[in-house]
Design a protein around this motif. Structure first.
Motif, PDB file in Angstrom:
ATOM      1  N   MET A   1     -18.439  11.242  -9.004  1.00  0.00           N
ATOM      2  CA  MET A   1     -19.626  11.101  -8.170  1.00  0.00           C
ATOM      3  C   MET A   1     -19.524  11.889  -6.867  1.00  0.00           C
ATOM      4  O   MET A   1     -20.380  11.766  -5.987  1.00  0.00           O
ATOM      5  CB  MET A   1     -19.885   9.624  -7.867  1.00  0.00           C
ATOM      6  CG  MET A   1     -20.243   8.816  -9.102  1.00  0.00           C
ATOM      7  SD  MET A   1     -21.796   9.344  -9.863  1.00  0.00           S
ATOM      8  CE  MET A   1     -22.970   8.411  -8.896  1.00  0.00           C
ATOM      9  N   GLY A   2     -18.469  12.687  -6.716  1.00  0.00           N
ATOM     10  CA  GLY A   2     -18.361  13.541  -5.538  1.00  0.00           C
ATOM     11  C   GLY A   2     -19.552  14.468  -5.399  1.00  0.00           C
ATOM     12  O   GLY A   2     -20.028  14.732  -4.291  1.00  0.00           O
ATOM     13  N   PHE A   3     -20.063  14.965  -6.531  1.00  0.00           N
ATOM     14  CA  PHE A   3     -21.247  15.830  -6.524  1.00  0.00           C
ATOM     15  C   PHE A   3     -22.462  15.070  -6.013  1.00  0.00           C
ATOM     16  O   PHE A   3     -23.246  15.578  -5.204  1.00  0.00           O
ATOM     17  CB  PHE A   3     -21.486  16.359  -7.934  1.00  0.00           C
ATOM     18  CG  PHE A   3     -22.793  17.078  -8.116  1.00  0.00           C
ATOM     19  CD1 PHE A   3     -22.997  18.313  -7.542  1.00  0.00           C
ATOM     20  CD2 PHE A   3     -23.808  16.508  -8.870  1.00  0.00           C
ATOM     21  CE1 PHE A   3     -24.201  18.987  -7.710  1.00  0.00           C
ATOM     22  CE2 PHE A   3     -25.015  17.170  -9.051  1.00  0.00           C
ATOM     23  CZ  PHE A   3     -25.212  18.408  -8.464  1.00  0.00           C
ATOM     24  N   ASN A   4     -22.633  13.836  -6.471  1.00  0.00           N
ATOM     25  CA  ASN A   4     -23.717  12.982  -6.004  1.00  0.00           C
ATOM     26  C   ASN A   4     -23.641  12.819  -4.488  1.00  0.00           C
ATOM     27  O   ASN A   4     -24.658  12.908  -3.779  1.00  0.00           O
ATOM     28  CB  ASN A   4     -23.604  11.618  -6.707  1.00  0.00           C
ATOM     29  CG  ASN A   4     -24.675  10.620  -6.306  1.00  0.00           C
ATOM     30  OD1 ASN A   4     -24.824  10.303  -5.137  1.00  0.00           O
ATOM     31  ND2 ASN A   4     -25.383  10.087  -7.282  1.00  0.00           N
ATOM     32  N   ARG A   5     -22.440  12.603  -3.981  1.00  0.00           N
ATOM     33  CA  ARG A   5     -22.259  12.418  -2.537  1.00  0.00           C
ATOM     34  C   ARG A   5     -22.467  13.727  -1.779  1.00  0.00           C
ATOM     35  O   ARG A   5     -22.932  13.714  -0.636  1.00  0.00           O
ATOM     36  CB  ARG A   5     -20.883  11.805  -2.278  1.00  0.00           C
ATOM     37  CG  ARG A   5     -20.770  10.374  -2.817  1.00  0.00           C
ATOM     38  CD  ARG A   5     -19.454   9.737  -2.481  1.00  0.00           C
ATOM     39  NE  ARG A   5     -18.351  10.161  -3.309  1.00  0.00           N
ATOM     40  CZ  ARG A   5     -17.921   9.548  -4.424  1.00  0.00           C
ATOM     41  NH1 ARG A   5     -18.562   8.468  -4.854  1.00  0.00           N
ATOM     42  NH2 ARG A   5     -16.882   9.997  -5.091  1.00  0.00           N
TER      43      ARG A   5
ATOM     44  N   LEU B   1     -17.752  21.065   0.824  1.00  0.00           N
ATOM     45  CA  LEU B   1     -18.356  20.333  -0.284  1.00  0.00           C
ATOM     46  C   LEU B   1     -17.378  20.179  -1.440  1.00  0.00           C
ATOM     47  O   LEU B   1     -16.497  21.008  -1.643  1.00  0.00           O
ATOM     48  CB  LEU B   1     -19.624  21.045  -0.757  1.00  0.00           C
ATOM     49  CG  LEU B   1     -20.755  21.155   0.266  1.00  0.00           C
ATOM     50  CD1 LEU B   1     -21.912  21.957  -0.303  1.00  0.00           C
ATOM     51  CD2 LEU B   1     -21.234  19.764   0.692  1.00  0.00           C
ATOM     52  N   SER B   2     -17.566  19.130  -2.216  1.00  0.00           N
ATOM     53  CA  SER B   2     -16.700  18.896  -3.368  1.00  0.00           C
ATOM     54  C   SER B   2     -16.894  19.960  -4.430  1.00  0.00           C
ATOM     55  O   SER B   2     -15.939  20.382  -5.081  1.00  0.00           O
ATOM     56  CB  SER B   2     -16.992  17.509  -3.964  1.00  0.00           C
ATOM     57  OG  SER B   2     -16.726  16.500  -3.031  1.00  0.00           O
ATOM     58  N   ASP B   3     -18.145  20.360  -4.640  1.00  0.00           N
ATOM     59  CA  ASP B   3     -18.447  21.330  -5.703  1.00  0.00           C
ATOM     60  C   ASP B   3     -19.647  22.170  -5.263  1.00  0.00           C
ATOM     61  O   ASP B   3     -20.773  21.954  -5.712  1.00  0.00           O
ATOM     62  CB  ASP B   3     -18.738  20.601  -7.011  1.00  0.00           C
ATOM     63  CG  ASP B   3     -18.766  21.531  -8.218  1.00  0.00           C
ATOM     64  OD1 ASP B   3     -18.887  22.752  -8.019  1.00  0.00           O
ATOM     65  OD2 ASP B   3     -18.659  21.032  -9.349  1.00  0.00           O
ATOM     66  N   TYR B   4     -19.396  23.136  -4.370  1.00  0.00           N
ATOM     67  CA  TYR B   4     -20.489  23.933  -3.822  1.00  0.00           C
ATOM     68  C   TYR B   4     -21.260  24.671  -4.917  1.00  0.00           C
ATOM     69  O   TYR B   4     -22.493  24.721  -4.879  1.00  0.00           O
ATOM     70  CB  TYR B   4     -19.969  24.947  -2.803  1.00  0.00           C
ATOM     71  CG  TYR B   4     -21.004  25.999  -2.465  1.00  0.00           C
ATOM     72  CD1 TYR B   4     -22.094  25.680  -1.653  1.00  0.00           C
ATOM     73  CD2 TYR B   4     -20.931  27.281  -3.006  1.00  0.00           C
ATOM     74  CE1 TYR B   4     -23.073  26.624  -1.378  1.00  0.00           C
ATOM     75  CE2 TYR B   4     -21.904  28.229  -2.725  1.00  0.00           C
ATOM     76  CZ  TYR B   4     -22.979  27.896  -1.918  1.00  0.00           C
ATOM     77  OH  TYR B   4     -23.952  28.826  -1.666  1.00  0.00           O
ATOM     78  N   GLU B   5     -20.545  25.259  -5.874  1.00  0.00           N
ATOM     79  CA  GLU B   5     -21.222  26.048  -6.909  1.00  0.00           C
ATOM     80  C   GLU B   5     -22.219  25.208  -7.684  1.00  0.00           C
ATOM     81  O   GLU B   5     -23.335  25.646  -7.985  1.00  0.00           O
ATOM     82  CB  GLU B   5     -20.182  26.661  -7.864  1.00  0.00           C
ATOM     83  CG  GLU B   5     -19.244  27.657  -7.206  1.00  0.00           C
ATOM     84  CD  GLU B   5     -19.967  28.854  -6.600  1.00  0.00           C
ATOM     85  OE1 GLU B   5     -21.044  29.220  -7.123  1.00  0.00           O
ATOM     86  OE2 GLU B   5     -19.473  29.409  -5.601  1.00  0.00           O
ATOM     87  N   ARG B   6     -21.833  23.978  -7.998  1.00  0.00           N
ATOM     88  CA  ARG B   6     -22.745  23.109  -8.737  1.00  0.00           C
ATOM     89  C   ARG B   6     -23.924  22.681  -7.871  1.00  0.00           C
ATOM     90  O   ARG B   6     -25.060  22.598  -8.340  1.00  0.00           O
ATOM     91  CB  ARG B   6     -21.990  21.887  -9.256  1.00  0.00           C
ATOM     92  CG  ARG B   6     -22.801  21.065 -10.230  1.00  0.00           C
ATOM     93  CD  ARG B   6     -22.030  19.888 -10.771  1.00  0.00           C
ATOM     94  NE  ARG B   6     -22.843  19.165 -11.735  1.00  0.00           N
ATOM     95  CZ  ARG B   6     -22.597  17.930 -12.158  1.00  0.00           C
ATOM     96  NH1 ARG B   6     -21.528  17.289 -11.709  1.00  0.00           N
ATOM     97  NH2 ARG B   6     -23.382  17.332 -13.017  1.00  0.00           N
ATOM     98  N   VAL B   7     -23.655  22.391  -6.612  1.00  0.00           N
ATOM     99  CA  VAL B   7     -24.731  22.034  -5.679  1.00  0.00           C
ATOM    100  C   VAL B   7     -25.734  23.173  -5.567  1.00  0.00           C
ATOM    101  O   VAL B   7     -26.950  22.964  -5.661  1.00  0.00           O
ATOM    102  CB  VAL B   7     -24.150  21.689  -4.293  1.00  0.00           C
ATOM    103  CG1 VAL B   7     -25.262  21.596  -3.249  1.00  0.00           C
ATOM    104  CG2 VAL B   7     -23.360  20.379  -4.350  1.00  0.00           C
TER     105      VAL B   7
END
Length: 406
Positions: free
Chosen positions: A49-53, A318-324
Motif C-alpha cells: 500500500m506504499g503506492f496508495n500512500r 516517493l515509494s514508486d515514482y514511476e508507477r505514480v
C-alpha cells in the motif's frame, strides 16, 4: 522516546517515502509459501500500500494548494503502524489526529512518531474509529481530509466521517472488498452499499463508481454535496477522494450525477441508464444494470495536473515514482471520458474476431474524430466517447483490413 526494547516481537527499520518507521519483521510472519502476510503480524503494515500512500500525500499537497488552505488537518482513525499519518505530516506538512483500536498498534505508532520527530504534529490515541471521529467533531476539530483505509469495506465508517467534516473537506476512502463491488458477491453488495447487483464487462470501473456513488448518497443524506476529485483501481483495492461541501442545494446537485451502469451481453454495449429495467438501445436485449452509481468524471483535471508536478518534484521521496507518474498520466487522459471502458477481448469475442492491439483501436477511433484512450483499469480495455455502433464498425473494419493482432 519510547524504549524499543519494550516491543515483544522482532522488528525491522525501513524507509517508506519521506519517513523511517519500525515495523514487525516481515521475515517472522511469512506463510509457508514465503509470502509475507500483514494480517499475521502483531501490528498491521502492508508494504504493497506504499503506492496508495504516495498518491494520498501528493493529493493532500495539491489540494492544499488548490483550496488555498493555510493549515492542513488530517484525521486518520485506522492508523495501524502510523505510517500514513507520518507521511501526511512529513511530506504534506499536515497536522494529524490518528487513532487505532489496537493497543499494540498505538504503541508502535508512538515509537514511529518519535523516530521521525513529529510529536508536535501527529497525535495518536487508542480509540474506536467512529468514536474517535465523533469526539474530534465535538471538540471542534475541522479536518481538511478524513482518510479511511480499513481492511475490507469503509461503509461502517462513512457516515461518521462525513459528519466530522466542517463546511468543506475531503473524504478519502479505500475499499478492499472488490468482489462485492464488482458484482461477484451480490448479497454483500446489497447489504453493504444498497446497490442493485449485476455483472458488467467493466467490473473494475463498476467497483470504483459504486463506492463513489455510495459516498455521494451518504453525503447527501447529511446535506453535503460531494465532488469526486480522484478515483482509481489498483492491485486489489478501490480508492476514492471526494470533496464534500455543506449545503442542501449542493447535495441535490451531486445526486444528479447518479445513475445505473449498463452492459449488454449480446452486443457489448456499455453506458449509463436512469432506470434499471431498460433494454439495450442498440439490440433491444435485456441489459445487465447495476446501481445507483456515480456517472461523472473520475478526476479533476486541474488537480491531476498539479499532482503530476508535485510528484515530479518529489520523485526521490516517493515509494514508486514511476508507477505514480504512469497512473496520473493515464488518469489525465481518461478524466474527460465518462463512458465506461470497453473490454476489448469481450467485444471481439462477441464479434467472433481476433483481438487487435487496444492502442490500434484507440488510434482508429481518434482518426475518426472521437476521443479515445487506454485505461488504467485493464490492459485489455479502452475508453471512448464514440457511439457504440461506431466502436463496433471500427472493429469490423479492422478485421476486414487485417490489422495486426495483440
Amino acid at each position: 522516546m519510547v524504549a524499543l526494547h519494550e516491543l515483544p516481537y522482532p522488528t525491522k527499520r525501513i524507509r517508506e517515502g519521506g519517513v523511517e518507521i519500525l515495523i514487525p519483521d516481515p521475515n517472522a510472519y511469512r506463510r509457508s509459501d514465503g509470502v509475507y502476510e500483514p494480517a499475521w503480524a502483531p501490528v498491521f503494515y502492508n508494504p504493497r500500500m506504499g503506492f496508495n500512500r504516495d498518491i494520498a500525500v501528493i493529493l493532500a499537497a495539491a489540494y492544499r494548494e488548490l483550496a488555498g488552505l493555510e493549515k492542513l488537518v488530517v484525521v486518520e482513525p485506522l492508523a495501524g503502524s502510523g505510517v500514513r499519518a507520518l507521511r501526511y505530516a512529513v511530506e504534506a506538512g499536515a497536522y494529524v489526529y490518528a487513532a487505532d483500536i489496537d493497543p499494540d498498534a498505538v504503541h508502535l505508532a508512538r515509537i514511529n512518531i518519535d523516530i521521525n520527530g513529529v510529536t508536535d504534529r501527529v497525535k495518536i490515541e487508542r480509540a474506536d474509529a467512529n468514536e474517535f471521529m465523533a469526539k474530534l467533531r465535538r471538540s471542534g476539530v475541522k479536518p481538511s481530509i478524513v482518510d479511511l483505509d480499513p481492511f475490507g469495506s469503509p461503509a461502517p465508517f462513512i457516515d461518521v466521517a462525513i459528519q466530522s467534516i466542517g463546511v468543506r473537506g475531503v473524504l478519502a476512502a479505500t475499499a478492499t472488498d472488490t468482489a462485492p463491488l464488482s458484482g461477484a458477491h451480490s448479497r454483500a453488495l446489497r447489504r453493504r452499499y444498497d446497490v442493485k447487483p449485476a455483472r458488467t464487462a467493466w467490473e473494475k470501473e463498476q467497483a470504483v463508481r459504486i463506492l463513489a456513488g455510495y459516498i455521494i448518497r451518504r453525503a447527501a443524506s447529511h446535506e453535503y454535496g460531494a465532488r469526486i476529485l480522484l478515483a482509481y483501481y489498483a492491485d486489489y483495492y478501490v480508492r476514492v477522494y471526494a470533496e464534500l461541501r455543506r449545503g442542501a442545494g449542493r447535495a441535490d446537485d451531486s445526486l444528479s450525477s447518479l445513475g445505473y451502469g449498463a452492459y449488454c451481453p449480446y452486443c457489448g454495449y456499455t453506458g449509463y441508464i436512469q432506470q434499471p429495467d431498460t433494454r439495450c438501445p442498440y439490440c433491444s436485449a435485456p441489459l445487465q444494470a447495476t446501481g445507483p452509481l456515480y456517472t461523472g468524471p473520475l478526476c479533476d483535471p486541474r488537480l491531476v495536473q498539479l499532482m503530476r508536478r508535485i510528484a515530479e518534484e518529489r520523485r526521490r521521496t516517493l515509494s514508486d515514482y514511476e508507477r505514480v507518474a504512469k497512473l496520473l498520466s493515464r488518469l489525465g487522459e481518461e478524466c474527460s471520458i465518462v463512458k465506461p471502458y470497453y473490454r476489448l477481448d469481450r467485444l471481439c469475442s462477441l464479434l467472433r474476431m481476433n483481438m487487435p492491439k487496444p492502442a490500434k483501436v484507440v488510434e482508429a477511433l481518434r482518426y475518426k474524430g472521437y476521443r479515445a484512450t487506454l485505461t488504467h483499469f485493464d490492459p485489455r480495455g479502452f475508453r471512448t466517447d464514440a457511439p457504440h455502433p461506431v466502436v463496433v464498425n471500427t472493429l469490423v473494419e479492422m478485421r476486414a483490413s487485417g490489422t495486426r493482432q495483440a
